[in-house]
Write an enzyme that holds these catalytic residues in place. Structure first.
Site, PDB file in Angstrom:
ATOM      1  N   SER A  84       0.839  -1.212   0.000  1.00 50.78           N
ATOM      2  CA  SER A  84       0.000   0.000   0.000  1.00 50.78           C
ATOM      3  C   SER A  84       0.867   1.253   0.000  1.00 50.78           C
ATOM      4  CB  SER A  84      -0.915   0.005   1.221  1.00 50.78           C
ATOM      5  OG  SER A  84      -1.702  -1.171   1.250  1.00 50.78           O
ATOM      6  N   GLY A 125      -6.299   5.571  10.342  1.00 52.88           N
ATOM      7  CA  GLY A 125      -6.217   4.110  10.410  1.00 52.88           C
ATOM      8  C   GLY A 125      -7.615   3.511  10.425  1.00 52.88           C
ATOM      9  N   SER A 126      -8.579   4.306  10.877  1.00 54.67           N
ATOM     10  CA  SER A 126      -9.968   3.942  10.643  1.00 54.67           C
ATOM     11  C   SER A 126     -10.328   4.664   9.352  1.00 54.67           C
ATOM     12  CB  SER A 126     -10.873   4.391  11.789  1.00 54.67           C
ATOM     13  OG  SER A 126     -12.200   3.980  11.521  1.00 54.67           O
ATOM     14  N   ASN A 154      -5.359   1.909  -6.357  1.00 54.39           N
ATOM     15  CA  ASN A 154      -4.599   0.700  -6.731  1.00 54.39           C
ATOM     16  C   ASN A 154      -5.512  -0.496  -6.989  1.00 54.39           C
ATOM     17  OD1 ASN A 154      -5.180  -0.463  -4.192  1.00 54.39           O
ATOM     18  ND2 ASN A 154      -3.375   0.495  -3.275  1.00 54.39           N
ATOM     19  N   GLU A 162     -23.122  13.988  10.842  1.00 58.15           N
ATOM     20  CA  GLU A 162     -22.426  14.020  12.139  1.00 58.15           C
ATOM     21  C   GLU A 162     -20.997  13.501  12.067  1.00 58.15           C
ATOM     22  OE1 GLU A 162     -25.379  12.609  11.516  1.00 58.15           O
ATOM     23  OE2 GLU A 162     -26.764  14.044  12.433  1.00 58.15           O
ATOM     24  N   PHE A 176     -27.847  11.279  18.213  1.00 58.35           N
ATOM     25  CA  PHE A 176     -27.193  11.318  16.906  1.00 58.35           C
ATOM     26  C   PHE A 176     -25.675  11.410  17.010  1.00 58.35           C
ATOM     27  CE2 PHE A 176     -31.453  13.367  15.725  1.00 58.35           C
ATOM     28  CZ  PHE A 176     -32.059  12.119  15.666  1.00 58.35           C
TER      29      PHE A 176
END
Lengths: 613, 613
Positions: free
Chosen positions: B33, B116-117, B178, B362, B387
């Site tokens: 990556s 990373g999330s 990619n 949100e 919410f």
């Protein structure tokens, strides 16, 4: 004007009248959001949809999802005019004992999934459409009515991509573009071409119409029915409050009912019912009878693991799910491009037609699972435990919908190691424990993993299965049973100083600590709390009483809301002394064993803690 | 080839070598990556960006956000080659003591926000770009490198809409297409035109390029700098593993390092460093010094409420926030089209230039707040408490980023009444308590609301302020202080049978119960636990000891994870008997008082419970 158009126009007027009356009667609600949608709803219900008003559970019925849930009164009005519920019932809107809630919930059997948290309805529609096209293979259509404000929600675009990717030509969306949000004009006001361009770019067939021109509405709905291999989105320009001069397109009227008496009557005078107001005919589908399916518990082969064999619980999850799929045709699986880590790939390999790759879009994955569950399927949804937080609002709404969904979160805790905190599920137990009527399961070996996956299939409501990345030894014989709400006493003696409660990787740390302490002449009782919710309150309390009234909980989770708090709840009313060991800081990258030690939840730390207590 | 192109090509090769070596050394990571992105990163860092490699906190620096956080090694390599960190440090990748974590975190000062999330980086970039264009008014640019798989995340499209709406021409996105996800090909593989069409439809300037052709990359980056009033998205077609024949575009290599020795060397042989490998020059911005700002506590006028006056805590929140904005220029506010319910509109009216309407999105609202906080601002983010669950993953990542954000959730609990369960925040305390180092505040009247809003501004990390819909009487004098971690004993006597701990609407119910019980000759102590986390363990324990070792917690929240569990933690190690009253079922629509009674948390139920204990 044709007779049908006249009838639909009258119907729309009735829907407006009902919406104004019922909200005025309730003293709250969103009448102007109903008025903008009334013509659309009239056409959808009385021109396009085919359903049996006497039987909400007829599998052949077209489905309707009110994504803009605050317009509930217009939905209830349409159902009443269709003969699905008595018109008088509309006056019970928002009352404590009524099924006609402020926002739609399945307390009314015509509502497949609760709405009211905006931007979720399209995902529910995707799930229902997937079921119709790929699973039950019925020719029902799914209609989703959306507000324009909610199009800003990312979940909408996750659903939009999924719908075109799966070529859901049985899915029809309609956006009620009234240009007004709750607190101001929407981002695009009445710029309908922007919405059209975006859905077109997401692979949808689109058409822009005047949402108050019934001829245009019917043309668009008929066109949508003819489209093949593409979902359709109808972008309808409307006016909030349409039909009442002093409400039309006025800001400041969101969520405000008219006052009964003069104000209401003034509005109703603008909505006279002239002539044709006979009963409205609804087209019915040819009835469908689905084949009987085997129950979730159907003869499931016992696990076949060797004691001591090292297998990650996430791998055992995949194996169990694939086996479960073989005995239960209602089981389906969804995963968000993590199937080679959660091992949902084993289910995909065994049952490709019942696996739906959901890519990196957790909100839509859960929303689609709600739609599938509303169609009688048993969805197992998997991703990293950390990434389930992405769908907490959908999980919350699924609970309000009362649907039964299994969530499998892998890679929990610091024990994943080098990938670091962004990939560690450390708040997942807190999140899933908070869900009403949820079941939270946390297996520690392959046998318990398999048994709990099978048990999960039969459970109602939200079920969470927490799995771990590291390989851990099999500690149970294949014949062991794991009742929900139970626990296992793995080590005990007459003279235990305290009870250690653990699950997952920390259970194995606790067993190691037991040996060290035993060598030092200190006895501890070790309990596997594989059922975090419901927790085995009786069993843990009994153990605590027998071990100097002291409990120590060790878990690979943040300090608040996890197994520790579950245990505190079990013993709180009995004056037991309870201690917790959990992750209290934001972790960093490192080797699993380094992290378990650094964050104070390994055998060494347990030994220290026990000695200090 | 020009000298610059040659230098950039060499730089790209160095980035590939570093990425392969460091991940092989670490024994884990995502080298392929990195390889797909190496040419893009080389051009961004050594052609386009202006920053001072010796000073990560120079306000004039261009910002770089690696949304595809798993490519961290290529970012670290670029920083090393730029002279921002020693090249040798790259060998510490993923080691326990290293700032070079598996995914980027601000432990490395060059990382503004943890990633990373997936699907969150663009929102962070939006926040940084909003700060540059509208607040600090600096001419830095924000570069966000995205993966193609993460484009499926809805948060991306929330950010895309926000960025074009606010005309963020200082924001440049680059998608590394990619075509390969973690577990399979992405939804669109190498179909770059689909990505281009979608961002164009969302109002972005777009260009498709070959992500390995440096001439095309430079042209696109230069073009993006010239675009006015629009953000730019460069869609780059790349190959995962580019540069190493046996890795290029191969599935099954995601998240796999090369083995040190033969395998690594075989790859490195394909990446010879010929000639020009001198140090790389980075263009520096003209240094900027931001004006000194007043601290959060700066002379804040005392509240001006009347005892007994009825004001909803949500209204007091808005009043306090507007006043706070006047004394503290760093305070900014974001709201998701609920500002007339959360009363953030009061801040907007007083400080329009520091209010960012975030519409119904949100996730992006919180992500943008992270970007603003990373630029030194103090964001107050508000919407309905229910919410905020929509952004739990962003809240989780904000904690890992260590940024200080205030979350205000209104309409908590069943006390909102008729709107029904979809609008009720009943899991918000569980969610926010689980966040590491968070502060959770729950005011019960207007005075405490105002005091706690002011205190919140100075707090580090995540701070949650829970407000209620109903108007409640002012019970504190304007001079009352509310230290974080404190509580208030409101009723007590020598002979109290137990201590009732409550907050928000249930505190007022507890006070009513006190009167009823007093009339019946039963004394209870009543404590306002306005600070849920940290909880006043000492104070509550003291009260418990003085009241027959018994505590009863009453809260308008689901049973697990809320105030009740916070209190259990405070008394658990001391053998106090603790009881909880909370919402145990999915609520329905109804009048607030009906619901408080039906779900067992009003004065009548408290009186019953106290008598039963």
């Amino acid at each position: 004007m044709t007779q049908e158009l006249a009838a639909l126009q009258t119907a729309a007027r009735k829907l407006r009248i009902h919406s104004l009356r019922s909200t005025a009667e309730a003293g709250s609600g969103h009448p102007t959001s109903c008025l903008s949608a009334a013509d659309l709803v009239s056409a959808i219900f009385f021109h396009s949809m085919r359903f049996d008003p006497t039987n909400p559970s007829q599998p052949g019925n077209d489905r309707f999802v009110l994504s803009k849930g605050h317009a509930a009164p217009v939905l209830y009005a349409a159902l009443a005019e269709a003969g699905a519920l008595p018109v008088e019932q509309l006056n019970t809107l928002r009352k404590f004992t009524s099924a006609l809630e402020g926002h739609p919930t399945p307390r009314l059997p015509w509502v497949g999934a609760a709405t009211g948290s905006l931007g979720q309805g399209l995902s529910v529609g995707v799930g229902m459409a997937l079921n119709g096209k790929y699973l039950d293979q019925l020719n029902y259509r799914v209609y989703v009515l959306l507000g324009d404000g909610e199009i800003a929600e990312g979940g909408i675009w996750e659903a939009a991509a999924m719908a075109s990717h799966y070529r859901l030509d049985n899915l029809v969306g309609i956006i009620d573009v009234n240009g007004l949000g709750q607190s101001q004009r929407t981002m695009y006001d009445h710029d309908v071409t922007t919405y059209q361009a975006r859905f077109a770019a997401f692979g949808w067939h689109t058409r822009v119409i005047d949402g108050h021109n019934l001829e245009e509405i019917l043309t668009a709905l008929d066109e949508a029915q003819a489209v093949k291999d593409q979902p359709s989105m109808i972008v309808a320009k409307t006016l909030k409050g349409k039909g009442v001069s002093f409400l039309e397109d006025r800001d400041g009227w969101h969520g405000k009912p008219l006052k009964k008496g003069e104000e209401l009557e003034k509005a109703l005078q603008e909505l006279p019912l002239n002539g044709n107001s006979g009963p409205l005919r609804v087209a019915r589908p040819s009835p469908v009878v689905l084949p009987a399916r085997s129950p979730a518990e159907a003869v499931f082969p016992t696990p076949s693991y060797q004691l001591g064999e090292k297998i990650a619980t996430r791998a055992a999850y995949g194996t169990a799910l694939a086996k479960l799929g073989t005995v239960n045709p209602l089981v389906v699986a969804l995963d968000g491009d993590t199937k080679n880590s959660t091992f949902a790939e084993k289910f995909m390999a065994a049952h490709p037609q019942r696996y739906f790759e959901s890519y990196i879009a957790e909100q839509n994955m859960v929303g689609a699972a709600v739609g599938l569950a509303a169609c009688g399927k048993i969805p197992f949804v998997s991703t990293f435990a950390a990434f389930l937080t992405r769908a907490f609002d959908q999980i919350r709404m699924a609970a309000i919908s009362g649907v039964s969904i299994k969530y499998a979160g892998s890679h929990c805790g610091v024990s994943i190691g080098e990938d670091g905190p962004s990939q560690m599920g450390l708040e997942d137990l807190a999140m899933m424990r908070a869900v009403p009527h949820s079941t939270v399961l946390y297996p520690s070996d392959a046998v318990s993993s398999e048994r709990l996956v099978v048990a999960a299939a039969a459970l109602k409501g939200a079920t969470y299965i927490r799995t771990s990345r590291p390989a851990t030894p099999v500690i149970y014989p294949n014949t062991e049973e794991f009742p929900i709400g139970g626990s296992k006493v793995l080590r005990s003696s007459e003279s235990d100083h305290l009870t250690v409660v653990a699950a997952g990787v920390t259970l194995h740390e606790a067993l190691a600590a037991y040996e060290t302490l035993k060598a030092a002449g200190i006895g501890i009782r070790v309990i596997d709390a594989y059922s975090v919710k419901p927790i085995d309150a009786e069993g843990i309390l009994r153990a605590a009483m027998q071990t100097r009234n002291t409990v120590l909980v060790v878990e690979d989770h943040y300090y608040d809301g996890g197994l520790g708090d579950a245990v505190l709840n079990a013993v709180a009313a009995h004056g037991v002394r309870a201690y917790k060991m959990a992750v209290t800081d934001v972790p960093r990258s490192g080797k699993p064993e380094e992290l378990l030690d650094a964050y104070g939840i390994n055998a060494r730390r347990i030994v220290e803690k026990v000695k200090s207590i």
